[in-house]
Design an enzyme around this catalytic site. Sequence first.
Site, PDB file in Angstrom:
ATOM      1  CB  CYS A   1       2.131  -9.166  10.097  1.00 34.83           C
ATOM      2  SG  CYS A   1       3.802  -9.436  10.601  1.00 34.83           S
TER       3      CYS A   1
ATOM      4  N   GLY B   1      10.674  -9.249   3.457  1.00 36.43           N
ATOM      5  CA  GLY B   1      10.519  -9.918   4.748  1.00 36.43           C
ATOM      6  C   GLY B   1      10.572  -8.959   5.921  1.00 36.43           C
TER       7      GLY B   1
ATOM      8  N   GLY C   1       3.840   4.042  -4.218  1.00 32.27           N
ATOM      9  CA  GLY C   1       4.870   3.103  -3.786  1.00 32.27           C
ATOM     10  C   GLY C   1       5.918   2.827  -4.829  1.00 32.27           C
TER      11      GLY C   1
ATOM     12  CB  ILE D   1      -4.611  -3.297  -1.645  1.00 35.43           C
ATOM     13  CG1 ILE D   1      -3.910  -3.084  -2.979  1.00 35.43           C
ATOM     14  CG2 ILE D   1      -6.103  -3.307  -1.812  1.00 35.43           C
ATOM     15  CD1 ILE D   1      -4.251  -4.125  -4.056  1.00 35.43           C
TER      16      ILE D   1
ATOM     17  N   GLY E   1      -0.338   0.609  -7.440  1.00 38.82           N
ATOM     18  CA  GLY E   1      -0.028   0.819  -8.851  1.00 38.82           C
ATOM     19  C   GLY E   1      -0.153   2.238  -9.343  1.00 38.82           C
TER      20      GLY E   1
ATOM     21  CB  SER F   1       4.922   1.562   4.477  1.00 37.96           C
ATOM     22  OG  SER F   1       5.817   0.832   5.275  1.00 37.96           O
TER      23      SER F   1
ATOM     24  N   GLY G   1       8.064  -0.317   7.479  1.00 40.56           N
ATOM     25  CA  GLY G   1       7.445  -0.995   8.621  1.00 40.56           C
ATOM     26  C   GLY G   1       8.420  -1.326   9.743  1.00 40.56           C
TER      27      GLY G   1
HETATM   28  C1  LIG Z   1       9.842  -3.267  -1.693  1.00 41.14           C
HETATM   29  C2  LIG Z   1       8.542  -3.042  -0.987  1.00 41.14           C
HETATM   30  C3  LIG Z   1       8.507  -3.031   0.417  1.00 41.14           C
HETATM   31  C4  LIG Z   1       7.307  -2.831   1.099  1.00 41.14           C
HETATM   32  N1  LIG Z   1       7.305  -2.802   2.480  1.00 41.14           N
HETATM   33  C5  LIG Z   1       6.147  -2.565   3.144  1.00 41.14           C
HETATM   34  C6  LIG Z   1       6.129  -2.473   4.575  1.00 41.14           C
HETATM   35  O1  LIG Z   1       7.153  -2.567   5.246  1.00 41.14           O
HETATM   36  N2  LIG Z   1       4.929  -2.269   5.202  1.00 41.14           N
HETATM   37  C7  LIG Z   1       3.759  -2.133   4.490  1.00 41.14           C
HETATM   38  O2  LIG Z   1       2.705  -1.940   5.098  1.00 41.14           O
HETATM   39  N3  LIG Z   1       3.761  -2.182   3.135  1.00 41.14           N
HETATM   40  C8  LIG Z   1       4.912  -2.402   2.454  1.00 41.14           C
HETATM   41  N4  LIG Z   1       4.899  -2.446   1.066  1.00 41.14           N
HETATM   42  C9  LIG Z   1       3.635  -2.269   0.337  1.00 41.14           C
HETATM   43  C10 LIG Z   1       3.464  -0.853  -0.202  1.00 41.14           C
HETATM   44  O3  LIG Z   1       3.430   0.108   0.831  1.00 41.14           O
HETATM   45  C11 LIG Z   1       2.186  -0.730  -1.058  1.00 41.14           C
HETATM   46  O4  LIG Z   1       1.071  -1.054  -0.260  1.00 41.14           O
HETATM   47  C12 LIG Z   1       2.209  -1.658  -2.264  1.00 41.14           C
HETATM   48  O5  LIG Z   1       3.487  -1.711  -2.824  1.00 41.14           O
HETATM   49  C13 LIG Z   1       1.203  -1.258  -3.346  1.00 41.14           C
HETATM   50  O6  LIG Z   1       1.460   0.022  -3.851  1.00 41.14           O
HETATM   51  P1  LIG Z   1       2.323   0.316  -5.203  1.00 41.14           P
HETATM   52  O7  LIG Z   1       1.731  -0.557  -6.277  1.00 41.14           O
HETATM   53  O8  LIG Z   1       2.151   1.775  -5.450  1.00 41.14           O
HETATM   54  O9  LIG Z   1       3.709  -0.064  -4.898  1.00 41.14           O
HETATM   55  C14 LIG Z   1       6.104  -2.645   0.368  1.00 41.14           C
HETATM   56  C15 LIG Z   1       6.141  -2.647  -1.032  1.00 41.14           C
HETATM   57  C16 LIG Z   1       7.334  -2.837  -1.725  1.00 41.14           C
HETATM   58  C17 LIG Z   1       7.331  -2.825  -3.225  1.00 41.14           C
END
Ligand SMILES: Cc1cc2nc3c(=O)[nH]c(=O)nc-3n(C[C@H](O)[C@H](O)[C@H](O)COP(=O)(O)O)c2cc1C
Lengths: 284, 327
Positions: free
Chosen positions: B154, B96, B289, B215, B268, B45, B70
């Site tokens: 949140c 945000g 992500g 996470i 990551g 997400s 989200g």
């Molecule tokens: C720019 C950005 C926006 C994100 N927006 C959301 C979100 O709206 N809802 C949510 O549950 N997680 C959100 N995340 C968290 C990611 O889904 C993920 O849990 C987190 O980035 C760790 O994974 P990664 O290291 O592979 O990015 C966001 C992450 C990033 C970098």
Amino acid sequence: MEKVLYNEKILPLYYKLGMSWEGLPAIEPGQFVMLRITEQVDPLLRRPFGVYKILGLGAGGQGSEGSEQGIEILYKVVGKGTKLMANLKPGYTVDVLGPLGNGFQPISKVGSVRQNQRIIMAAGGIGIVPFYLLAKNYHLSSISLKLLFGGRGKDDLPGLEDFKKFGIDTAVSTDDGSMGKNGLVTDLLKKELSKKGDCVVYACGPKAMLKAVAKMAEDADTPCYVSLDNAMACGIGACLGCAVKIRGQGSGVRSQKSKAFSPYKMVCKDGPVFDAKEIAWEEI
Amino acid sequence: MGRDIKKKSEVRSQESGEKTPRTGKPDLSVNIAGIQLKNPVMAASGTFGYGEEYAPYLDLNRLGAVVVKGLSLKPRQGNPPPRIVETAAGMLNSIGLQNMGVEIFIEKKLPFLKKFDTKVIVNFFGDSIDEYCAVAKVLDGADGIAGLEMNISCPNKQEGWLEFGTNPDLTFRVVSAVRKSTKLPLIVKLSPNVTDITVLAKAAQDAGADVLSLINTLSGMAVDVNTQRPKLGNIIGGLSGPAIKPVALKMVWQVFKTVKLPLIGIGGIMTAEDAIEFMLVGASVVQVGTVNFIDPQASIKIVDGIEDYFKKNKIKNVKEMVGSLRI
Ligand SMILES: Cc1cc2nc3c(=O)[nH]c(=O)nc-3n(C[C@H](O)[C@H](O)[C@H](O)COP(=O)(O)O)c2cc1C
Ligand SMILES: Cc1cc2nc3c(=O)[nH]c(=O)nc-3n(C[C@H](O)[C@H](O)[C@H](O)COP(=O)(O)OP(=O)(O)OC[C@H]3O[C@@H](n4cnc5c(N)ncnc54)[C@H](O)[C@@H]3O)c2cc1C
Ligand code: FES
């Protein structure tokens, strides 16, 4: 993966990076690419760069520089990623995503400007990048072009020679007076805007300069387009990271029925070129 | 409520959906809480927009699922810029939770995603228990959604802006309430910004969650010494990318030992190897992500890489892998 053709230092902090690009797509002045120059995870993200020149299109095309199809990036070394870029050698590979974003509106689409009028290009330092392709598009037309180019000093005017080479009418300013007029690019603009006749201003450079240019253009009732350079992660409108505040929508969120639900636009997807009147400059 | 690490047959997540094909091709399919995935890789997400943005760059049909940005009940404008800054092997974001609101999503974005042969999982949040439930109800009525992922990182405006996901009692209450508001499979996404994540994991399980994902981003900040200002407009943001992988792995492992629910590992992941590490410590599925920004095709490369790893190591299906860490 594209191949590096050359990577030349042109000034102490500025380089030109030529790379091949098989099946080169059409690129508008002001569009950009996201470059990944290492497989390592630090620096992690791609970096956005404008396209300075298009290479190898031959006589029929936009230019005929070089024989291989590709693009030239003009860049300034400012941090981790650009330091690494400076080490690229011919034959190395680079990963290119693009072209992305919306470039400068063709003058025919700028409402109040009639044919045969003037384009003023206002550039600050590395902000010169989008104007090479723009100038190429117009320099054989009936529209008159003027380049206003400002930098901190004579070593901060990358690509000046290229514009001189194809005869673009250019005025230069430097903060330290080492070349051209001692002062700011806005001093040059003031003089230019006071001349008779409709014109449109296209600007690219540091935010403080763009803000001043936008104000002068608005006061002179002149259409003005600016290219912004916010930090980016995805470059394609997915992360919502490169937001810029838009004027006139207040702080609240619009009703759900309204399509314009947000006071923010994304520089990567809605820009990087914006109508200067759209931007909430007071918040920049 | 712990899980016996040795008796992997008891883990109910990994019932593989299809019979292992006779060709010897490994079976990548997974079924979590009734969501039948063709492979264990989802786009996380907030890093994949509404899928549309990435459609020109990869074949969405090849993904196990797309988890969308989200959504809240009403549109949200998000935080002031700058919203992103790169850090060592990672990035901070303070978007945000800007989003178009659940109704516009259903009207404008869902129809596009439904065209693909991938599962659509909708991430959502609220700033009160009522808002969480209201969003869940709206989504419950929409066609083409395979499951919901609840972002509990949140703040709760009714109780001193305490984050739902950092307090076991609040977590229990909000998940219980949402559980009653939807029949869709419910994934609860845990926050890592807690003293002991297993306590929150248990609270979510007791409240009726079907799956846990973890996470979310780690809380962090960055400072510009030239201007002596914070680098993010919101001062504080969430860290993601390779820098957080060790923390995420440890948390998945801890939670795997504590609860029985199927787990989705996030944090990551850049390569298939990273994804396999998460499976070894107990994740049935992974989400990718930040890597999407760097290589839009990364998720597909990870699917292919998992398949290669399975072949090389003669692993027949996902079930065999999950939690099989040798200790
Ligand atoms: C720019 C950005 C926006 C994100 N927006 C959301 C979100 O709206 N809802 C949510 O549950 N997680 C959100 N995340 C968290 C990611 O889904 C993920 O849990 C987190 O980035 C760790 O994974 P990664 O290291 O592979 O990015 C966001 C992450 C990033 C970098
Ligand atoms: C649409 C767009 C087009 C761009 N086109 C070009 C181009 O054609 N040529 C070019 O050289 N750059 C261009 N840029 C800027 C370029 O993307 C950045 O300079 C680059 O990302 C910096 O990466 P880095 O890793 O070297 O610096 P980082 O390590 O990321 O940053 C190091 C330091 O430099 C500062 N910094 C970042 N950007 C700039 C900047 N533009 N000028 C001065 N300081 C900066 C940072 O705040 C930081 O303090 C463009 C940006 C955008 C958004
Ligand atoms: S850089 Fe991701 S939305 Fe613009």
